[in-house]
Design a protein around this motif. Structure first.
Motif, PDB file in Angstrom:
ATOM      1  N   ARG A  37      41.042  42.214  36.320  1.00 41.98           N
ATOM      2  CA  ARG A  37      40.478  43.386  35.685  1.00 41.98           C
ATOM      3  C   ARG A  37      39.068  42.905  35.374  1.00 41.98           C
ATOM      4  N   VAL A  38      38.794  41.922  34.833  1.00 43.51           N
ATOM      5  CA  VAL A  38      37.293  41.308  34.424  1.00 43.51           C
ATOM      6  C   VAL A  38      36.672  41.279  35.628  1.00 43.51           C
ATOM      7  N   GLY A  39      37.215  40.744  36.839  1.00 45.52           N
ATOM      8  CA  GLY A  39      36.505  40.799  38.049  1.00 45.52           C
ATOM      9  C   GLY A  39      36.170  42.017  38.757  1.00 45.52           C
ATOM     10  N   LEU A  40      36.930  42.879  38.355  1.00 41.99           N
ATOM     11  CA  LEU A  40      36.488  44.532  38.837  1.00 41.99           C
ATOM     12  C   LEU A  40      35.526  45.039  37.956  1.00 41.99           C
ATOM     13  N   LEU A  41      35.628  44.751  36.857  1.00 37.15           N
ATOM     14  CA  LEU A  41      34.489  45.131  35.721  1.00 37.15           C
ATOM     15  C   LEU A  41      33.183  44.805  36.354  1.00 37.15           C
ATOM     16  N   VAL A  42      33.026  43.444  36.528  1.00 36.88           N
ATOM     17  CA  VAL A  42      31.815  42.893  36.790  1.00 36.88           C
ATOM     18  C   VAL A  42      31.090  43.595  38.122  1.00 36.88           C
ATOM     19  N   LEU A  43      32.228  43.540  39.010  1.00 34.23           N
ATOM     20  CA  LEU A  43      31.775  44.033  40.491  1.00 34.23           C
ATOM     21  C   LEU A  43      31.286  45.185  40.242  1.00 34.23           C
ATOM     22  N   GLY A  44      31.889  46.121  39.498  1.00 29.91           N
ATOM     23  CA  GLY A  44      31.500  47.604  39.361  1.00 29.91           C
ATOM     24  C   GLY A  44      29.994  47.695  38.786  1.00 29.91           C
ATOM     25  N   ALA A  45      29.868  46.905  37.735  1.00 30.27           N
ATOM     26  CA  ALA A  45      28.658  46.997  37.050  1.00 30.27           C
ATOM     27  C   ALA A  45      27.357  46.504  37.781  1.00 30.27           C
ATOM     28  N   ASN A  46      27.872  45.389  38.659  1.00 30.64           N
ATOM     29  CA  ASN A  46      26.682  44.862  39.609  1.00 30.64           C
ATOM     30  C   ASN A  46      26.296  45.931  40.662  1.00 30.64           C
ATOM     31  N   LEU A  47      27.281  46.446  41.126  1.00 37.01           N
ATOM     32  CA  LEU A  47      26.790  47.520  42.184  1.00 37.01           C
ATOM     33  C   LEU A  47      26.095  48.665  41.495  1.00 37.01           C
ATOM     34  N   LEU A  73      22.140  42.826  43.719  1.00 37.77           N
ATOM     35  CA  LEU A  73      22.961  42.823  45.220  1.00 37.77           C
ATOM     36  C   LEU A  73      23.715  41.383  45.299  1.00 37.77           C
ATOM     37  N   ALA A  74      22.894  40.386  45.177  1.00 31.73           N
ATOM     38  CA  ALA A  74      23.636  39.118  45.324  1.00 31.73           C
ATOM     39  C   ALA A  74      24.981  39.029  44.262  1.00 31.73           C
ATOM     40  N   ASP A  75      24.664  39.463  42.937  1.00 28.82           N
ATOM     41  CA  ASP A  75      25.689  39.350  41.984  1.00 28.82           C
ATOM     42  C   ASP A  75      26.804  40.162  42.453  1.00 28.82           C
ATOM     43  N   ALA A  76      26.656  41.424  43.071  1.00 26.66           N
ATOM     44  CA  ALA A  76      27.770  42.324  43.479  1.00 26.66           C
ATOM     45  C   ALA A  76      28.499  41.498  44.845  1.00 26.66           C
ATOM     46  N   LEU A  77      27.767  40.989  45.867  1.00 27.20           N
ATOM     47  CA  LEU A  77      28.381  40.237  46.931  1.00 27.20           C
ATOM     48  C   LEU A  77      29.169  39.016  46.262  1.00 27.20           C
ATOM     49  N   TYR A  78      28.669  38.385  45.411  1.00 30.88           N
ATOM     50  CA  TYR A  78      29.518  36.977  44.968  1.00 30.88           C
ATOM     51  C   TYR A  78      30.514  37.648  43.771  1.00 30.88           C
ATOM     52  N   SER A  79      30.472  38.812  43.420  1.00 31.05           N
ATOM     53  CA  SER A  79      31.506  39.399  42.383  1.00 31.05           C
ATOM     54  C   SER A  79      32.774  39.526  43.400  1.00 31.05           C
ATOM     55  N   VAL A  80      32.558  40.011  44.677  1.00 23.79           N
ATOM     56  CA  VAL A  80      33.639  40.288  45.585  1.00 23.79           C
ATOM     57  C   VAL A  80      34.401  39.091  46.028  1.00 23.79           C
ATOM     58  N   VAL A  81      33.334  37.845  46.245  1.00 25.55           N
ATOM     59  CA  VAL A  81      34.183  36.546  46.529  1.00 25.55           C
ATOM     60  C   VAL A  81      34.935  36.113  45.342  1.00 25.55           C
ATOM     61  N   VAL A  82      34.171  36.270  43.979  1.00 22.25           N
ATOM     62  CA  VAL A  82      35.037  35.816  42.936  1.00 22.25           C
ATOM     63  C   VAL A  82      36.244  36.778  42.599  1.00 22.25           C
ATOM     64  N   LEU A  83      36.292  37.972  42.902  1.00 24.54           N
ATOM     65  CA  LEU A  83      37.477  38.670  43.010  1.00 24.54           C
ATOM     66  C   LEU A  83      38.578  38.123  43.859  1.00 24.54           C
ATOM     67  N   GLY A  84      38.266  38.048  45.270  1.00 24.11           N
ATOM     68  CA  GLY A  84      39.129  37.298  46.104  1.00 24.11           C
ATOM     69  C   GLY A  84      39.632  35.868  45.694  1.00 24.11           C
ATOM     70  N   GLY A  85      38.639  35.061  44.992  1.00 21.49           N
ATOM     71  CA  GLY A  85      39.168  33.974  44.639  1.00 21.49           C
ATOM     72  C   GLY A  85      40.265  33.927  43.640  1.00 21.49           C
ATOM     73  N   LEU A  86      39.642  35.096  42.542  1.00 19.81           N
ATOM     74  CA  LEU A  86      40.744  34.977  41.560  1.00 19.81           C
ATOM     75  C   LEU A  86      41.998  35.523  41.749  1.00 19.81           C
ATOM     76  N   TYR A  87      42.243  36.477  42.892  1.00 17.83           N
ATOM     77  CA  TYR A  87      43.410  36.793  43.596  1.00 17.83           C
ATOM     78  C   TYR A  87      44.054  35.585  43.957  1.00 17.83           C
ATOM     79  N   LEU A  88      43.565  34.687  44.513  1.00 17.06           N
ATOM     80  CA  LEU A  88      44.212  33.483  45.047  1.00 17.06           C
ATOM     81  C   LEU A  88      44.567  32.456  43.989  1.00 17.06           C
ATOM     82  N   THR A  89      43.778  32.094  42.962  1.00 13.54           N
ATOM     83  CA  THR A  89      43.988  31.293  42.032  1.00 13.54           C
ATOM     84  C   THR A  89      44.936  31.786  40.762  1.00 13.54           C
ATOM     85  N   THR A  90      45.383  33.088  40.925  1.00 11.21           N
ATOM     86  CA  THR A  90      46.188  33.609  39.973  1.00 11.21           C
ATOM     87  C   THR A  90      47.491  33.823  40.562  1.00 11.21           C
ATOM     88  N   GLN A  91      47.778  33.433  42.047  1.00 13.81           N
ATOM     89  CA  GLN A  91      49.207  33.480  42.602  1.00 13.81           C
ATOM     90  C   GLN A  91      49.863  32.529  41.905  1.00 13.81           C
TER      91      GLN A  91
END
Length: 346
Positions: A37-47, A73-91
């Protein structure tokens, strides 16, 4: 153990054992939901900020705002990476990863750092080109000031919120994101000063402010790398956590001392091994119960993942002085020492 800044107790970590398997799974699910949820919030704000700054940059030509647009824009791009990474790390744990996937997080953070450095280089190149060319910069006026001030306010809110969640959930990826948001506040403030200066007749302040923005972005990358290398090279955790580990072992009434206490990071979590000293007349069942109690007490620390305890009976001659244990056990929670001896030999 209360959080030093927020005054609240940290929430259970992903591997906290109290409550059994069901409690462990529930805590893991809560952590997964919160991090995503935090990852999605940060991504939305940066976009949103990237689009707003990009529009003002297009309309005004302000290099300071342009640098901030690239930063967002860089923040938004790495937010996508963080969101994907958080998906993996929370498995949840599986056969190939019995301890879970949290150890991926430092690598996700290093990907964030790479994106940060690229953004810093792009902003610095444009600013230096403008300063060397001697071309007057466009200040951007009111729209630039508004978007930069709004950016600073939004980033401050994100910084406080994300840092709080990162501390409570022990997430290095979110901590890296929080640090980036903190430096974005400074970057937006520097850009705002540059725009104001250019508006009152000092056009060189706009590209100069863009250089300050680039430096702030690069510093964020350095902080992220420094923090996460700690997790990857197996560095010892902070002194107060090591002291808490020692005290929890010595708090057991049947433990008369401890030595060879080793705590180190394995990913963002801490593994602990230690020897505890007990009377040699204990039965095997009693020694097993003592070891189990000590392991459980240390595992209740949210930062700790695995604990390995070796029981040393006195008659084997394996008890020994350990100055590090004496020092850590004598430290009060605030870092002061009470001077009390702690090993059985004393």
């Amino acid at each position: 153990m209360p959080d030093a800044e927020s005054g609240t107790s940290p929430e259970p970590g992903p591997h906290q054992r109290s409550g059994g398997r069901a409690g462990e799974e529930a805590a893991s699910e809560r952590r997964r939901d919160v991090l995503r949820r935090v990852g999605l919030l940060v991504l939305g704000a940066n976009l949103v900020l990237a689009v707003a700054k990009g529009a003002v940059w297009y309309l005004t030509g302000s290099l300071a705002v342009g640098g901030e647009a690239v930063n967002s824009l860089a923040d938004a791009l790495y937010s996508v990476v963080v969101l994907g990474g958080l998906y993996l790390t929370t498995q949840p744990p599986d056969f190939e990863h019995p301890h879970g996937h949290e150890r991926i997080e430092p690598f996700v953070s290093l990907v964030v750092a790479l994106g940060v450095f690229i953004a810093a280089g792009a902003v610095a190149r444009n600013a230096i080109g403008a300063l060397l060319s001697g071309e007057p910069a466009v200040s951007g006026g009111g729209p630039a000031m508004v978007v930069l001030a709004l950016s600073a306010v939004v980033k401050f809110g994100l910084y406080r919120y994300v840092l709080d969640v990162a501390r409570r959930r022990h997430s290095p990826a979110l901590r890296a994101t929080a640090l980036d948001n903190r430096n974005d506040i400074l970057a937006a403030s520097a850009a705002l000063l540059g725009v104001i200066g250019a508006s009152i007749g000092y056009p060189w302040l706009d590209p100069a402010a863009a250089l300050v923005v680039a430096a702030a972005i690069a510093y964020t990358g350095v902080e992220i790398v420094r923090d996460n290398v700690t997790y990857l090279v197996g560095r010892a955790p902070p002194e107060d956590l090591r002291a808490d580990i020692v005290r929890r072992a010595l708090d057991h009434p049947d433990v008369e001392g401890a030595h060879d206490v080793i705590a180190h990071y394995v990913g963002p979590e801490v593994d602990v091994s230690l020897h505890i000293e007990v009377a040699g007349d204990r039965t095997l069942h009693e020694a097993h119960d003592i070891e189990t109690d000590v392991v459980s007490a240390i595992r209740d620390l949210p930062e700790v993942d695995d604990v390995f305890v070796h029981v040393d009976p006195k008659e084997l001659g394996e008890w020994k002085d350990d100055p590090d244990v004496d020092r850590l056990a004598g430290e009060a929670p605030g870092g002061a020492t009470d001077g009390e001896p702690t090993t059985a030999d004393e």
